[in-house]
Design an enzyme around this catalytic site. Structure first.
Site, mmCIF file in Angstrom:
data_model
loop_
_atom_site.group_PDB
_atom_site.id
_atom_site.type_symbol
_atom_site.label_atom_id
_atom_site.label_comp_id
_atom_site.label_asym_id
_atom_site.label_seq_id
_atom_site.Cartn_x
_atom_site.Cartn_y
_atom_site.Cartn_z
ATOM 1 N N HIS A 54 1.218 -0.810 0.147
ATOM 2 C CA HIS A 54 0.211 -0.105 -0.309
ATOM 3 C C HIS A 54 0.917 1.274 -0.238
ATOM 4 C CE1 HIS A 54 -3.818 1.564 1.206
ATOM 5 N NE2 HIS A 54 -3.381 3.370 0.934
ATOM 6 N N HIS A 56 0.872 5.039 -2.110
ATOM 7 C CA HIS A 56 1.084 6.483 -3.042
ATOM 8 C C HIS A 56 1.900 7.147 -4.233
ATOM 9 C CE1 HIS A 56 -3.110 6.549 -1.233
ATOM 10 N NE2 HIS A 56 -3.016 5.921 -0.851
ATOM 11 N N GLN A 149 -9.601 9.124 -4.569
ATOM 12 C CA GLN A 149 -9.342 10.270 -3.246
ATOM 13 C C GLN A 149 -10.465 11.538 -2.961
ATOM 14 O OE1 GLN A 149 -5.586 11.157 -2.774
ATOM 15 N NE2 GLN A 149 -6.742 11.553 -0.425
ATOM 16 N N HIS A 207 -9.766 2.461 0.181
ATOM 17 C CA HIS A 207 -9.837 3.056 1.695
ATOM 18 C C HIS A 207 -10.590 3.052 2.194
ATOM 19 C CE1 HIS A 207 -5.939 4.298 0.037
ATOM 20 N NE2 HIS A 207 -5.411 5.109 1.335
ATOM 21 N N GLU A 210 -10.785 5.598 7.019
ATOM 22 C CA GLU A 210 -9.362 5.863 7.488
ATOM 23 C C GLU A 210 -10.062 6.865 8.428
ATOM 24 O OE1 GLU A 210 -6.603 7.072 5.000
ATOM 25 O OE2 GLU A 210 -5.025 7.166 6.163
ATOM 26 N N ASP A 306 2.727 3.380 2.798
ATOM 27 C CA ASP A 306 1.222 4.378 2.040
ATOM 28 C C ASP A 306 1.990 5.594 1.940
ATOM 29 O OD1 ASP A 306 -1.505 5.329 2.398
ATOM 30 O OD2 ASP A 306 -1.832 5.558 4.466
#
Ligand code: FE2
Length: 398
Positions: A54, A56, A149, A207, A210, A306
């Site tokens: 995981h 980005h 996102q 996601h 979170e 992450d």
């Protein structure tokens, strides 16, 4: 080629590995064939390659550019990123992603699952990442998650953009139910994402919750749809930090569904320890999902970094050892066996998350990809922050 004297995955005795045409041919006590090239590993630890499950990559290596996130909060991170976004172009993304991939590779990582923001009408990062995936294939297997996102139902044309990204070649469909405007949108977005994945035969990585809000219940919807649509372990719930704050009676009930659904979990101990609990005074919640309890229930959990040196997390050099180190502390998993086996969070467990177990592992007839650590076992490697002595990919030294 014959590799002599390795401790394979914490084995108690030394073993030898024969590689032929990029495949593990034999493992055991082996003698060299006439004229065969022999490499003495000198009693070092051999593990399957590390897996980043995981990250980005499209935002990595942007910390402090143009401004630093001084409070360290998620919200200031979003403000910093919106300023950085202004100079986002293909060349910028390519340069940073290549740099990050080579940082990961130097630490023995050979597989990365990256989330790529698709709430952009031009889908610039997605297009760029798809071309990089091809270009970097010799050094890294990259799996791309189409990551909305800013939401699927709460962003203009969110559904269309997600579908377009999947048709463009995303390997997995994402969602962000806790960020959607309403509870109804949250459920609708998960429905849409999982049905899209079923239709196009893609993996799913959401996601999921979170947030420290114990009322954030995206996870039950993800698990229920994974079960009903027959997607099972093709589905992953990332973060699930709200689960940290759920009441125990609810978790007890939820566990039954989680087990039935067979979904995977990814925890991100560095970033969530840093970002969660920010609305708390004292006591402050740790904000990492219930890793130990999930594992005890037989549910698969891997660890991810992450963010790497970006507005949401100001540190990181691609060494997944740091992720494991923090994870063991924050999840209170410091028993001898916990520490010894903790490499599994960034190897075998992550391979299950990425759905690549058929071609992963130090086993006869599988691709000869492995790392050699300057340590005798993983306890020793973790404790001394041992370096990766060598990384082999399909039989070739990297
Ligand atoms: Fe993430």
């Amino acid at each position: 080629m014959l590799f002599k004297n390795a401790y394979i995955e914490n084995s108690s005795h030394l073993q030898d590995i024969r590689v032929h045409n990029g495949i593990f041919k034999e493992i055991g006590e082996l003698l060299p064939h006439e004229g065969e090239e022999v490499t003495d590993l000198g009693g070092r630890l051999v593990l399957p390659p590390f897996i980043e499950s995981h990250v980005h990559l499209d935002t990595c290596l942007t910390a402090g550019d143009p401004v630093w996130n001084m409070s360290g909060t998620l919200f200031e991170g979003i403000e910093c990123w919106s300023r950085r976004k202004e100079k986002l172009d293909e060349a910028d993304i390519r340069e940073r992603v290549k740099k990050a991939v080579s940082m990961y590779a130097s630490h023995g990582v050979q597989f990365i699952r990256t989330h790529v923001d698709v709430t952009d009408p031009a889908l610039l990062a997605m297009k760029t990442m798809i071309s990089l995936k091809e270009e970097l294939h010799d050094v890294m297997d990259i799996q791309i998650v189409a990551f909305p996102q800013e939401g699927i139902c709460s962003f203009p044309k969110g559904k269309e953009l997600l579908k377009e990204a999947v048709e463009m070649g995303a390997d997995a469909v994402g969602a962000i139910p806790h960020f959607e405007f309403t509870r109804e949108y949250s459920v609708e977005s998960v429905d849409y994402a999982l049905k899209l994945a079923a239709e196009y035969d893609r993996l799913v990585d959401v996601h999921c919750d979170e947030i420290d809000d114990e009322a954030s219940r995206g996870l039950e919807t993800v698990a229920a749809r994974a079960l009903e649509l027959g997607l099972f372990d093709k589905v992953t719930a990332s973060h699930t930090t709200a689960m940290h704050s759920y009441n125990n009676a609810y978790v007890l009930k939820l566990m039954r569904l989680l087990k039935m659904s067979r979904i995977n979990f990814v925890a991100n101990p560095l970033v969530n320890t840093h970002l969660q609990g920010r609305a708390d005074t004292y006591p402050k919640r740790r904000g990492v999902t219930r890793v130990k309890e999930l594992m005890q229930a037989g549910i698969n959990v891997s660890f991810g970094h992450d963010d790497i040196f970006d507005p949401w997390y100001p540190l990181g050099n691609g060494n997944l050892r740091d992720v494991v180190f923090m994870g063991l502390h924050v999840c209170q998993m410091m028993g001898y066996d916990d520490i010894m086996n903790s490499y599994r969070f960034i190897t075998h467990n992550a391979a299950k998350t990425l759905h690549i177990t058929d071609r992963y592992g130090v086993e006869k007839d599988k691709p000869a990809s492995f790392v050699v650590m300057d340590a005798k076992d993983y306890y020793d490697a973790l404790n001394r922050n041992a370096t990766v002595f060598a990384s082999y990919r399909n039989g070739l030294k990297m």
